[in-house]
Design an enzyme around this catalytic site. Structure first.
Site, mmCIF file in Angstrom:
data_model
loop_
_atom_site.group_PDB
_atom_site.id
_atom_site.type_symbol
_atom_site.label_atom_id
_atom_site.label_comp_id
_atom_site.label_asym_id
_atom_site.label_seq_id
_atom_site.Cartn_x
_atom_site.Cartn_y
_atom_site.Cartn_z
ATOM 1 N N TYR A 200 0.817 -1.215 0.000
ATOM 2 C CA TYR A 200 0.000 0.000 0.000
ATOM 3 C C TYR A 200 0.854 1.270 0.000
ATOM 4 C CZ TYR A 200 -4.014 -3.030 1.164
ATOM 5 O OH TYR A 200 -4.992 -3.998 1.155
ATOM 6 N N ASP B 145 -4.671 -6.351 6.287
ATOM 7 C CA ASP B 145 -5.974 -5.891 5.807
ATOM 8 C C ASP B 145 -6.890 -7.104 5.573
ATOM 9 O OD1 ASP B 145 -8.037 -4.440 4.758
ATOM 10 O OD2 ASP B 145 -7.005 -3.818 2.934
ATOM 11 N N ASP C 126 -0.703 -17.913 3.665
ATOM 12 C CA ASP C 126 -1.766 -18.802 3.150
ATOM 13 C C ASP C 126 -2.092 -19.892 4.168
ATOM 14 O OD1 ASP C 126 0.857 -19.318 2.413
ATOM 15 O OD2 ASP C 126 0.392 -20.104 0.427
ATOM 16 N N LYS D 46 5.239 -13.883 3.864
ATOM 17 C CA LYS D 46 5.272 -14.748 2.683
ATOM 18 C C LYS D 46 6.721 -14.800 2.223
ATOM 19 C CE LYS D 46 3.363 -17.197 -0.587
ATOM 20 N NZ LYS D 46 2.583 -18.441 -0.413
#
Ligand code: NAI
Ligand code: MG
Length: 338
Positions: A124, A229, A205, A172
């Site tokens: 972002y 988010d 995930d 990640k």
């Protein structure tokens, strides 16, 4: 008497902020609101910009704001006012406690999660470009060492001060080796300064799956902007939905209190909006101001309204309007026999 900036926002924003201001007044805290309606689409229409300087100046001056959601156009159009506000005021912590209220039926009633979302960088960052000739779009996920350190440090300190047990860093780093790898590296390093906190880390995930099948085994979560988010809406879903989850954007110089939910255009103007999320957000605001007793009265009143279950909005299984639910919470806040 306090002076605090108020941004009602749009969609259901004006409905839930009006409800919240009533509840704060009922709790006996005297606030002079500096109110700014012209943000987002209304800001563009009336002042030619979605986030007028006078709003930022007011928050700089008062150091505190209560904010309703602001609609952001999808695809093109102006940049998210919500993201810009967090970046311009350097509100690097987005704190989102997700806990069930009585009477809400969920498969995991003991779920009690606190999410710390990095709030100023990552995907972002706003570093985006489109190459017309090659037809390639780029959005840069910029993660800095300083940005990672400060959110991680805040999360570890908060977990310690609030006697929570565990902090899970979500990343990640198997694929985004450099950006979220940097975040993970800092998490592991800072964890060594907090031997009393049970620290672990999970790939995002896997975390999404674990949260759905065994959310009550987790405690506090710290993660980068985009993952935070997404996971915070997921966690809201686990405890009863976006209508009940509060939030706070906190920086060194200012703090802006807003719920997790957006402007909910599907129910705007119909008196169906659940005011609980912003009312609980106001309890976070009052705590932050040192008005702990008023905050507790509000939290207790919300708790009782759900335990009674007679004045709830449709999203949590009731038939009450936004006003009906607000009136009941106001009654419970002012009920001194409580
Ligand atoms: P949303 O959070 O507005 O709504 C998602 C779903 O939850 C809808 O079905 C809505 O009716 C329901 N919902 C949300 N809040 C509720 C409440 N208080 N009571 C009852 N039901 C509630 O997300 P959506 O639809 O994806 O986004 C709508 C707009 O809000 C977009 O323009 C988005 O950019 C903006 N947004 C703004 C935020 C902010 O101001 N901080 C945060 C999230 C989205
Ligand atoms: Mg969101």
């Amino acid at each position: 008497m306090y002076t605090i900036t108020l941004v009602p926002g749009d969609g259901i924003g004006p409905e839930v902020t009006e409800a919240t201001c009533k509840v704060i007044a009922a709790a006996g805290v005297n606030i002079r609101w500096e109110r700014f309606e012209e943000v987002g689409y209304a800001g563009i229409e009336k002042q030619g910009q979605p986030l007028p300087d006078e709003v930022l100046n007011s928050i700089h001056r008062n150091r505190l704001a209560l904010k309703g959601p602001v609609t952001t156009p999808v695809g093109g159009g102006f940049r998210s006012v919500n993201v810009s506000l967090r970046q311009k005021l350097d509100l690097f912590v987005n704190l989102r406690p997700c806990k069930r209220l009585p009477g809400i039926k969920t498969p995991f009633p003991d779920t009690d999660l606190v999410i710390f979302r990095e709030n100023t960088e990552g995907l972002y960052s706003g570093i985006e470009s489109y190459d017309e000739r090659l037809e390639i779009a780029d959005s840069i996920a910029r993660i800095t060492r300083r940005g990672s350190q400060r959110i991680l440090r805040y999360a570890f300190e908060w977990v310690t001060a609030n006697q929570r047990r565990r902090l899970t860093a979500v990343h990640k780093a198997n694929v985004l080796k450099l950006s979220t790898g940097l975040f993970l590296e800092e998490a592991r390093s800072i964890a060594q300064d907090y031997p009393g906190v049970q620290f672990d880390h999970l790939i995002v995930d896997n975390m999404a799956m674990q949260l759905v099948i065994q959310p009550d085994t987790f405690d506090c979560i710290v993660t980068t902007n985009l993952f935070g988010d997404i996971l915070s809406d997921l966690c809201a879903g686990l405890v009863g939905g976006l209508g009940i989850v509060p939030g706070a954007n906190i920086g060194e110089d200012a703090a802006v209190f807003e719920a997790v939910h957006g402007s909910a255009p599907d129910i705007a103007g119909q008196s169906k909006a659940n005011p609980t999320a912003l009312i609980r957000t106001s309890a976070l605001l009052l705590h932050h101001m040192g008005e702990a007793e008023a905050a507790m009265r509000i939290e207790r009143a919300v708790w009782r309204a759900y335990a009674e279950g007679t004045s709830l909005t449709p999203d949590v299984g009731g038939t009450a309007s936004t006003e009906g639910m607000t009136d009941e919470i106001v009654r419970l806040v002012t009920d001194h026999c409580a």
